[in-house]
Structure formats: structure tokens, C-alpha cells
Design a protein around this motif. Structure first.
Motif, PDB file in Angstrom:
ATOM      1  N   LEU A 236       0.869  -1.169   0.000  1.00 38.74           N
ATOM      2  CA  LEU A 236       0.000   0.000   0.000  1.00 38.74           C
ATOM      3  C   LEU A 236       0.906   1.219   0.000  1.00 38.74           C
ATOM      4  O   LEU A 236       1.727   1.389   0.902  1.00 38.74           O
ATOM      5  N   LEU A 237       0.776   2.052  -1.012  1.00 36.15           N
ATOM      6  CA  LEU A 237       1.709   3.152  -1.230  1.00 36.15           C
ATOM      7  C   LEU A 237       0.969   4.491  -1.223  1.00 36.15           C
ATOM      8  O   LEU A 237       0.089   4.723  -2.046  1.00 36.15           O
ATOM      9  N   ALA A 238       1.334   5.347  -0.287  1.00 39.99           N
ATOM     10  CA  ALA A 238       0.767   6.696  -0.223  1.00 39.99           C
ATOM     11  C   ALA A 238       1.739   7.673  -0.862  1.00 39.99           C
ATOM     12  O   ALA A 238       2.944   7.643  -0.583  1.00 39.99           O
ATOM     13  N   VAL A 239       1.220   8.541  -1.706  1.00 42.73           N
ATOM     14  CA  VAL A 239       2.031   9.547  -2.394  1.00 42.73           C
ATOM     15  C   VAL A 239       1.358  10.908  -2.215  1.00 42.73           C
ATOM     16  O   VAL A 239       0.188  11.088  -2.574  1.00 42.73           O
ATOM     17  N   TRP A 240       2.124  11.829  -1.638  1.00 41.66           N
ATOM     18  CA  TRP A 240       1.655  13.208  -1.502  1.00 41.66           C
ATOM     19  C   TRP A 240       2.482  14.114  -2.417  1.00 41.66           C
ATOM     20  O   TRP A 240       3.722  14.045  -2.411  1.00 41.66           O
ATOM     21  N   VAL A 241       1.831  14.929  -3.192  1.00 37.18           N
ATOM     22  CA  VAL A 241       2.497  15.905  -4.052  1.00 37.18           C
ATOM     23  C   VAL A 241       2.213  17.289  -3.489  1.00 37.18           C
ATOM     24  O   VAL A 241       1.047  17.673  -3.318  1.00 37.18           O
ATOM     25  N   ARG A 242       3.288  18.023  -3.182  1.00 40.76           N
ATOM     26  CA  ARG A 242       3.116  19.315  -2.506  1.00 40.76           C
ATOM     27  C   ARG A 242       3.621  20.449  -3.403  1.00 40.76           C
ATOM     28  O   ARG A 242       4.682  21.017  -3.183  1.00 40.76           O
ATOM     29  N   GLY A 243       2.863  20.706  -4.449  1.00 38.26           N
ATOM     30  CA  GLY A 243       3.179  21.817  -5.330  1.00 38.26           C
ATOM     31  C   GLY A 243       4.459  21.638  -6.116  1.00 38.26           C
ATOM     32  O   GLY A 243       5.168  22.602  -6.390  1.00 38.26           O
TER      33      GLY A 243
ATOM     34  N   LEU B 248       7.382   2.087 -10.093  1.00 35.57           N
ATOM     35  CA  LEU B 248       6.119   2.703 -10.479  1.00 35.57           C
ATOM     36  C   LEU B 248       6.408   4.104 -10.981  1.00 35.57           C
ATOM     37  O   LEU B 248       6.941   4.940 -10.250  1.00 35.57           O
ATOM     38  N   SER B 249       6.059   4.368 -12.236  1.00 37.76           N
ATOM     39  CA  SER B 249       6.234   5.693 -12.824  1.00 37.76           C
ATOM     40  C   SER B 249       4.905   6.435 -12.789  1.00 37.76           C
ATOM     41  O   SER B 249       3.862   5.881 -13.148  1.00 37.76           O
ATOM     42  N   ILE B 250       4.959   7.695 -12.352  1.00 43.95           N
ATOM     43  CA  ILE B 250       3.749   8.495 -12.181  1.00 43.95           C
ATOM     44  C   ILE B 250       3.892   9.791 -12.960  1.00 43.95           C
ATOM     45  O   ILE B 250       4.935  10.449 -12.907  1.00 43.95           O
ATOM     46  N   SER B 251       2.838  10.160 -13.683  1.00 50.24           N
ATOM     47  CA  SER B 251       2.778  11.432 -14.398  1.00 50.24           C
ATOM     48  C   SER B 251       1.653  12.268 -13.795  1.00 50.24           C
ATOM     49  O   SER B 251       0.528  11.784 -13.633  1.00 50.24           O
ATOM     50  N   LEU B 252       1.972  13.524 -13.493  1.00 52.29           N
ATOM     51  CA  LEU B 252       1.008  14.419 -12.861  1.00 52.29           C
ATOM     52  C   LEU B 252       0.379  15.344 -13.896  1.00 52.29           C
ATOM     53  O   LEU B 252       1.051  15.792 -14.828  1.00 52.29           O
ATOM     54  N   PRO B 253      -0.893  15.672 -13.706  1.00 52.95           N
ATOM     55  CA  PRO B 253      -1.561  16.541 -14.685  1.00 52.95           C
ATOM     56  C   PRO B 253      -1.107  17.987 -14.595  1.00 52.95           C
ATOM     57  O   PRO B 253      -1.079  18.697 -15.591  1.00 52.95           O
ATOM     58  N   SER B 254      -0.774  18.473 -13.405  1.00 51.06           N
ATOM     59  CA  SER B 254      -0.364  19.864 -13.242  1.00 51.06           C
ATOM     60  C   SER B 254       0.215  20.037 -11.855  1.00 51.06           C
ATOM     61  O   SER B 254       0.090  19.169 -10.992  1.00 51.06           O
ATOM     62  N   ARG B 255       0.832  21.196 -11.639  1.00 50.43           N
ATOM     63  CA  ARG B 255       1.350  21.494 -10.306  1.00 50.43           C
ATOM     64  C   ARG B 255       0.169  21.669  -9.347  1.00 50.43           C
ATOM     65  O   ARG B 255      -0.749  22.437  -9.623  1.00 50.43           O
ATOM     66  N   GLN B 256       0.224  20.957  -8.208  1.00 55.85           N
ATOM     67  CA  GLN B 256      -0.919  20.974  -7.310  1.00 55.85           C
ATOM     68  C   GLN B 256      -0.542  20.352  -5.975  1.00 55.85           C
ATOM     69  O   GLN B 256       0.516  19.750  -5.827  1.00 55.85           O
ATOM     70  N   TYR B 257      -1.413  20.542  -4.995  1.00 53.79           N
ATOM     71  CA  TYR B 257      -1.372  19.756  -3.767  1.00 53.79           C
ATOM     72  C   TYR B 257      -2.384  18.638  -3.937  1.00 53.79           C
ATOM     73  O   TYR B 257      -3.594  18.882  -4.025  1.00 53.79           O
ATOM     74  N   ALA B 258      -1.893  17.425  -4.002  1.00 56.17           N
ATOM     75  CA  ALA B 258      -2.775  16.285  -4.237  1.00 56.17           C
ATOM     76  C   ALA B 258      -2.117  15.034  -3.678  1.00 56.17           C
ATOM     77  O   ALA B 258      -0.894  14.998  -3.458  1.00 56.17           O
ATOM     78  N   ALA B 259      -2.912  14.010  -3.443  1.00 56.02           N
ATOM     79  CA  ALA B 259      -2.388  12.768  -2.879  1.00 56.02           C
ATOM     80  C   ALA B 259      -3.196  11.595  -3.393  1.00 56.02           C
ATOM     81  O   ALA B 259      -4.393  11.720  -3.692  1.00 56.02           O
ATOM     82  N   ARG B 260      -2.537  10.436  -3.487  1.00 59.73           N
ATOM     83  CA  ARG B 260      -3.193   9.208  -3.912  1.00 59.73           C
ATOM     84  C   ARG B 260      -2.661   8.036  -3.074  1.00 59.73           C
ATOM     85  O   ARG B 260      -1.503   8.018  -2.664  1.00 59.73           O
ATOM     86  N   LEU B 261      -3.561   7.064  -2.868  1.00 62.31           N
ATOM     87  CA  LEU B 261      -3.188   5.819  -2.210  1.00 62.31           C
ATOM     88  C   LEU B 261      -3.280   4.702  -3.235  1.00 62.31           C
ATOM     89  O   LEU B 261      -4.346   4.462  -3.812  1.00 62.31           O
ATOM     90  N   PHE B 262      -2.138   4.045  -3.483  1.00 58.44           N
ATOM     91  CA  PHE B 262      -2.057   2.961  -4.459  1.00 58.44           C
ATOM     92  C   PHE B 262      -2.038   1.612  -3.747  1.00 58.44           C
ATOM     93  O   PHE B 262      -1.530   1.480  -2.630  1.00 58.44           O
ATOM     94  N   SER B 263      -2.571   0.614  -4.424  1.00 57.03           N
ATOM     95  CA  SER B 263      -2.373  -0.779  -4.039  1.00 57.03           C
ATOM     96  C   SER B 263      -1.568  -1.451  -5.141  1.00 57.03           C
ATOM     97  O   SER B 263      -1.946  -1.380  -6.320  1.00 57.03           O
ATOM     98  N   ILE B 264      -0.453  -2.061  -4.756  1.00 58.33           N
ATOM     99  CA  ILE B 264       0.412  -2.745  -5.724  1.00 58.33           C
ATOM    100  C   ILE B 264       0.499  -4.212  -5.316  1.00 58.33           C
ATOM    101  O   ILE B 264       1.070  -4.545  -4.272  1.00 58.33           O
ATOM    102  N   ASP B 265      -0.085  -5.076  -6.133  1.00 61.00           N
ATOM    103  CA  ASP B 265      -0.095  -6.511  -5.860  1.00 61.00           C
ATOM    104  C   ASP B 265       0.982  -7.172  -6.708  1.00 61.00           C
ATOM    105  O   ASP B 265       0.908  -7.169  -7.941  1.00 61.00           O
ATOM    106  N   LEU B 266       2.002  -7.724  -6.050  1.00 61.19           N
ATOM    107  CA  LEU B 266       3.134  -8.332  -6.750  1.00 61.19           C
ATOM    108  C   LEU B 266       2.978  -9.837  -6.909  1.00 61.19           C
ATOM    109  O   LEU B 266       3.922 -10.519  -7.323  1.00 61.19           O
TER     110      LEU B 266
END
Length: 712
Positions: A641-648, A692-710
């Protein structure tokens, strides 16, 4: 003649050496480093230093020139092996090493313990005065060892090591740094002078806030040698850990309070004994491996104590909401909304007892206010229960305000004192739990509140720092504090015995006592009083370094003025911890309430079952306070379970390495929030690199919780 003792315990094997002319030291460690039993790590410690170090008044140090260390002591060097007993018990493996100092009339009993299936060692030392004269202890170090090496030649390499340490501040907890050991221990060419360096790098906490400035947890890592030590001091008061060097290798030493730093001393008369604070040490082949070992150890110790966390959904009315001014009128709308959101616990925070309008100096009597609750607290508590929630109350069980009637009712002996005068700090007095009258009074308070209001949850807070301790009925102020700390935890144990279903939260001005002594006794710990949701991700991600992830009470502060992205960002701060919510629920829009319901549903169905078996990882490393991207992963078997926070951030793309992911297919999906598709995150899994490669739509404060099943 050099002799050795080999002890196989759990997934770790330790070899000690000793002789007629030198004390016991750790010489070799072998561990099953990963979760796969066939992987092993073999570490040699060619430089022998005493495993136990002791300072006492009039005994001096073993170093011929002045130094600032807690090692190289006269007493430590004088200890000689007398016996060893190793036992396998139902809880794990025990090794009892006895030694004494014929020159100084002391006996030392070292108890090493490894829980079943673990690779972390707990060490506790008993020191007994076997002479006729009194012995004034000034420092007891239950663990000291050199760094060691995995090099087959036995050559150590201090330049390959780095140390992780944590700086804390109220509302600024969990600020970890990684520093090359050579920054603190430069190459001084000490062999030319034929003497060891005098200094060390000491990390110290003073007084009542065990994590008020630093953390009693540290990590030593050598990527070159593929080895990593992780350690913790299991104490809710003053402590010290240090690293240093001599002419052969680096060393690290762990201890509780001492005379130089904490005004602690203990007088042992003939036949009397002192027991050190516990410390624990884990070894792994990487940073994540060592922290996984420490996490697993914490979990099994709590299980053996009957303290398994329940990971409930908790609402608290304080932060960014009522802020210590509860009334029936203010609470009822919050209770109504909380009940509709499937929340488990509703905790009424500070102020519920206060009639004056200033809750801070009035603590101590713990009788509900009739001004705040004209029809009685029962009306509010019954409303909480009627909506299917457990009612909770905030208390400060170690404090009495100067305006409380209890301040005049209790005698001076019930409070911390300095030379006969009560210690007053920020209009507060501190209760002394060594006194049976204090224990009896607080037992009666808790029992009364449970009996009268059916309270099932208490938030125990602590907000004062009254110096180094108490001089009343103690050998030193530090001695008084240490024994109070121990008595307080015994009181907590007594509450559980009388009320087995009771849920207790530890809070100390936020995260000012997030040590394992507190964490082993409480179901959850508040990690901070930080009120800016944009700063909290660093605190959330650092919390598993000092406590179990399922114990980390990371606040979520959603506000009605936020857009959906920021609202979800605020909720994400609690998703990989013990779910902890505040805010004006009754003002939220329908879409905002839907996000809360979604987060609670994901937490209960997906996060919680994994969290209680997981170990933490940090794909981008432990975050710095202002990092623009913050990550935390929880590994449970083949699921991350992977939490990612993007802070601007200015970055539009970034890549995260996932432990054990290389060469494996990964089923990746976003599990929270799942309804914000107006600005979608794009992501892809690289099988070869396990990233895991992630592409962001724009500069922002946003966060996502991923589930990665290996497991695919």
C-alpha cells in the motif's frame, strides 16, 4: 585466554567473547536477514568493547584523558564473566550473563531476550552493590558494541557508515536526517597519538518529554557492507544514545538517564540493586530490513503484553474544530454527523470539566461542567452511544492546574518538588505516581468516569516540562523522574487489569512522548499537534520509525473551504496510520462527506487488514520537511500500500522503486480517492526494474493511495 559463548535465539545468533583479563563483548552476529530463511547476514566485530558500561561516583573512567563518552569506564573494563544460562521459554529465547567486578564490589546481571522468530535483541542490566560501602551510580549502559564488518578480511571501514537521527519539535515532529558518520567522527589519525579520540556524537533527551527534542531511535547504515543496525531506548523519560570512534572501529552505546546530562544518580547501599531501562537492537542487510525487524519486534512485544491495536475510526473534536471549548450545543451536530459516517469512537477533548472559561489551569478534579452541559454530560455521552459510537474523554492524568481545588486538597508529597517547593510549570503542578495516594486518586477518577458515563476511550495528554525531575524522597531529581516514569506505566497496566476493554490513547503535546515505553502500553499515540494539513505528510511518513503504523494517530483535518483535491489530501494524512479525524463535519458538502465515507470504507476493507501485518518502506527515502513529493509504503507479503503526496512540485514525472518488485508483474490501482477523475494521475509499472512511474496533470497539492499486488 579468550573464551566464547554462542547463543542461538530466534532468527539471530550472537557470539560473545571474554577472558580473565577482559570483560564480555560482542564478537559476532549472524541473522536471517530477510523474510526468506535462506538469506543470512554474517557480521564480525573484531574490535572488542565492553557490552555493559557503568559509571559511579569515585570510580572514574577507564580513559586516561578526559572525555565526554559513556563508554571506556573503569567499572565496565573491570567486569569479569562468572556464569551464563540460556533458556527457551514460551515467549522466546533468554540469555542471562552474570559478571562481577572484584575490584569494585559490584555484580552485574545482563538479561538478553529475543522474542520467538525475531531478530531483535532486548537488553536489560541489573547492577547490585555487593560491598559494604554505598555505591553511587551515575550511568548504566545496557548495550555498547562496535559497528562491525561483513568484510571477510575483518577490516572495518568507518567512512562507509551513515547515521540516521530524528529532530523533534512540538508541531514539527519526525524530521529525520542521514549524516555520514565521518561528519561526527573525522579521521584524526589517532594511532599517531596512541590514544582514542575524546569526543562522541551524543543524542540526548531531557526531562519529561522523551521525544521532545530528539528520538530514542537511531539507525546506522553501511550500504557498502550491506549491513544496518536499528536501535531504540524503551523509556518514557530521559535517555542518551551516542556514536563515536576509537583507533579500531566505530561504536554505539544506548542508555537511560545519567548524571552528566540528566542529574540522575542512584545510591545503592549494600545488597541493593538497580535495573536499567530496556534497549533493543536489530540488525539487517539494508535500512528497510533493519526497520522491518524492529517493527516486527514491537508488534510481538505488544502482543505478548495483550496490547494489540484495534485500529478504530476515531473522531476528536479538538484540532481545527472546537479547540477546548466543548458545549452541548457545539457537540450535538458533530455527534449526529459522526454517527452517520460509520465512526467508531467520538472523543470529547479538553475543557469538558471547566466552568471558568480557561480550561488550562483548571485541570485535575475531572468533574463535568454544568455550565457547558446544563442537562449534564450524560445527555452528550448518551447521544454518542445511541449513534453506535464509543464515548471518549480527554484527561491529563499527570497534571493538576493551580486553579483546581485538587491543588490544595493534596499534600506536597503528591507533587514534583525541588528542594521542598512544588514545581510549577505553565500554571500546572505535576503529580508523582510514586505516591500511592496519587495512584489511588486517579484510579478512583477513572473508575468513576467509566461507571457513571460508560466511557470506553480515554485520551491521556501531557503538556508540561517541569525540569529534570523531583528531589522529594529521591537520590537525585533524575532518580525521582525515572521512578515516576516507571510507576506511571504500572498505573496504566493496572487500568487494563480492571478494565480489559478500555482503549487508551497517549498524547503529549502531540508527539512529545512517542517512545516504545509509551507505545508498548497504549493502543495508539497522537503523532503531532501540527494543524497545517500540507505539513503533516512528513510527520505521517516518519511515524512508523518510532511506533507501529497501526498505532500512529495522524490527524486528518479536512475543512469545508477546501476543494476536493485538498480535502482528499488532508484525509490521506491518516490513511496509513490509526484513522484519526477532526473538523466541522456538520458543515461539509455532500461530495466532501462522500470522500470521508470513501476513505473510511477503504480503510476498513483494504488498509486495516494489511496494516496490522505490514512493515514500512520509503521509496524516496525518509522525507525532509519541505520535500515536494513524500511517499510511504506498507509492505504486507506481496502487497504494497503506497501513499504519495504531491506538494506543489514542479516535476511532472517521477519514478518510485518498490521493494522486491524487480522482475515481478505488478497489479497497480488507485484505491483512494477513486472519484477525482477531472485531473487524473497517469501511472505505469516497469516489470524489469520493479518501479512505479507516475505522471502528474499539473502542479498541485494532491495525494493518492495505491495498491500494488506483486503476486500476479
Amino acid at each position: 585466554m579468550k573464551q566464547q559463548i554462542e547463543w542461538q535465539a530466534g532468527r539471530i545468533s550472537l557470539t560473545f567473547v571474554y577472558g580473565d583479563s577482559f570483560p564480555i563483548s560482542l564478537a559476532h552476529v549472524e541473522v536471517e536477514s530477510g523474510k526468506e530463511a535462506e538469506r543470512s547476514l554474517s557480521v564480525t566485530l573484531p574490535h572488542a568493547i565492553p557490552l555493559v558500561e557503568i559509571m559511579a561516583s569515585g570510580r572514574g573512567t577507564g580513559h586516561w584523558i578526559t572525555n565526554t563518552r559513556s563508554v571506556q569506564t573503569t567499572l565496565g573494563q573491570s567486569l569479569r564473566y562468572t556464569s551464563c544460562k540460556c533458556l527457551e521459554e514460551s515467549d522466546g529465547s533468554h540469555c542471562y550473563l552474570d559478571m562481577n567486578s572484584p575490584s569494585f564490589d559490584i555484580a552485574v546481571h545482563l538479561h538478553l531476550f529475543v522474542p520467538q522468530g525475531q531478530r531483535t535483541v532486548r537488553s536489560i542490566v541489573d547492577v547490585t552493590n555487593i560491598g559494604d560501602d554505598s555505591l553511587i551510580l551515575e550511568s548504566v549502559v545496557p548495550w555498547s558494541a562496535s559497528f562491525g564488518t561483513t568484510d571477510d578480511s575483518g577490516i572495518t571501514d568507518l567512512s562507509s557508515w551513515a547515521v540516521y537521527e530524528c529532530t523533534n519539535e512540538c508541531t514539527g515532529e519526525g524530521r529525520w536526517t542521514r549524516t555520514p558518520v565521518r561528519h561526527y567522527c573525522p579521521d584524526l589519525h589517532a594511532s599517531l597519538a596512541k590514544r582514542d579520540p575524546q569526543g562522541c556524537h551524543a543524542v540526548i533527551s531531557e526531562g519529561t518529554f522523551s521525544t521532545g527534542t530528539s528520538s530514542p531511535v537511531g539507525v546506522l547504515e553501511s550500504k557498502k557492507l550491506h549491513m544496518c543496525w536499528a536501535f531504540q531506548i524503551e523509556h518514557n523519560g530521559a535517555w542518551r544514545w551516542e556514536i563515536g570512534q576509537d583507533r579500531e572501529d566505530g561504536y554505539f552505546a544506548l542508555s537511560g538517564p545519567n548524571w552528566k546530562n540528566h542529574t540522575w544518580s542512584k545510591c545503592l547501599r549494600s545488597g541493593e540493586q538497580f535495573t536499567s531501562v530496556p534497549v533493543s537492537v536489530a540488525l539487517g542487510d539494508s535500512f528497510d530490513s533493519a526497520i522491518e525487524a524492529l517493527t516486527s519486534y514491537r508488534r510481538i512485544i505488544r502482543k505478548q503484553m495483550g496490547r494489540a491495536s484495534q485500529s478504530l475510526i476515531i473522531f476528536n473534536d479538538y484540532m481545527n474544530t472546537i479547540n477546548g471549548d466543548p458545549t452541548t450545543e457545539k457537540l450535538m451536530p458533530l455527534i449526529e454527523e459522526a454517527g452517520s459516517l460509520d465512526i467508531d469512537v467520538f472523543c470529547i477533548d479538553c475543557g469538558w470539566y471547566d466552568d471558568s472559561g480557561d480550561w488550562w489551569p483548571s485541570v485535575g478534579e475531572w468533574v463535568p461542567s454544568l455550565k457547558r452541559f446544563p442537562d449534564g454530560l450524560h445527555q452528550v455521552v448518551d447521544a454518542i452511544r445511541d449513534r453506535g459510537m464509543i464515548p471518549g474523554l480527554w484527561l491529563e492524568p499527570e497534571s493538576v492546574g493551580i486553579d483546581s481545588p485538587i491543588a490544595s486538597e493534596l499534600p506536597d508529597s503528591c507533587f514534583f518538588q525541588h528542594d521542598g517547593k512544588r514545581l510549577i510549570e505553565q500554571k500546572r503542578l505535576m503529580l508523582d505516581y510514586r505516591n500511592p495516594a496519587v495512584v489511588k486518586r486517579m484510579d478512583d477518577v477513572i473508575d468513576r468516569l467509566i461507571e457513571d458515563y460508560d466511557i470506553g476511550y480515554f485520551k491521556f495528554d501531557f503538556n508540561i516540562r517541569p525540569g529534570s525531575g523531583t528531589t522529594y524522597d529521591s537520590d537525585s531529581s533524575g532518580d525521582g523522574l525515572l521512578e515516576h516514569n516507571r510507576a506511571y506505566l504500572r498505573w496504566i497496566d493496572g487500568l487494563y487489569r480492571r478494565h480489559p476493554k478500555l482503549i487508551l490513547e497517549s498524547c503529549s503535546a502531540g508527539g512529545m512522548r512517542t517512545d516504545f515505553a509509551q507505545a508498548s502500553h497504549f493502543q495508539l499515540l497522537s503523532t503531532s499537534d501540527q494543524q497545517d494539513y500540507r505539513l503533516y505528510p512528513t510527520i505521517s511518513t516518519a511515524a512508523p520509525m518510532t511506533m507501529l503504523p497501526e498505532q500512529a494517530g495522524n490527524w486528518a483535518y479536512p475543512e469545508q473551504s477546501m476543494d476536493d483535491e485538498n480535502f482528499a489530501f488532508a484525509l490521506m494524512n491518516t490513511m496509513l496510520g490509526h484513522y484519526f479525524l477532526s473538523g466541522y463535519l456538520n458543515t461539509f458538502t455532500a461530495s466532501q462527506k462522500a470522500l470521508i465515507r470513501q476513505s473510511i470504507d477503504v480503510y476498513k476493507t483494504t488498509v486495516r487488514p494489511h496494516l496490522i501485518n505490514s512493515s514500512p518502506c520509503w521509496p524516496l527515502g525518509l522525507p525532509q520537511w519541505t520535500d515536494d513529493i513524500v511517499t510511504l509504503g506498507m509492505m504486507d507479503g506481496e502487497v504494497c500500500l503506497l501513499a504519495v503526496w504531491v506538494r506543489g512540485t514542479e516535476r511532472s514525472n517521477f519514478t518510485l522503486p518498490i521493494p522486491n518488485g524487480a522482475g515481478r508483474k505488478g497489479n497497480v490501482r488507485i484505491i483512494f480517492p477513486i472519484s477525482l477523475d477531472n485531473r487524473p494521475w497517469r501511472y505505469s509499472w516497469n516489470v524489469e526494474s520493479g518501479t512505479l512511474s507516475i505522471s502528474l496533470p499539473s502542479r498541485q497539492y494532491a495525494a493518492r493511495l495505491f495498491s500494488i499486488d506483486l503476486s500476479q
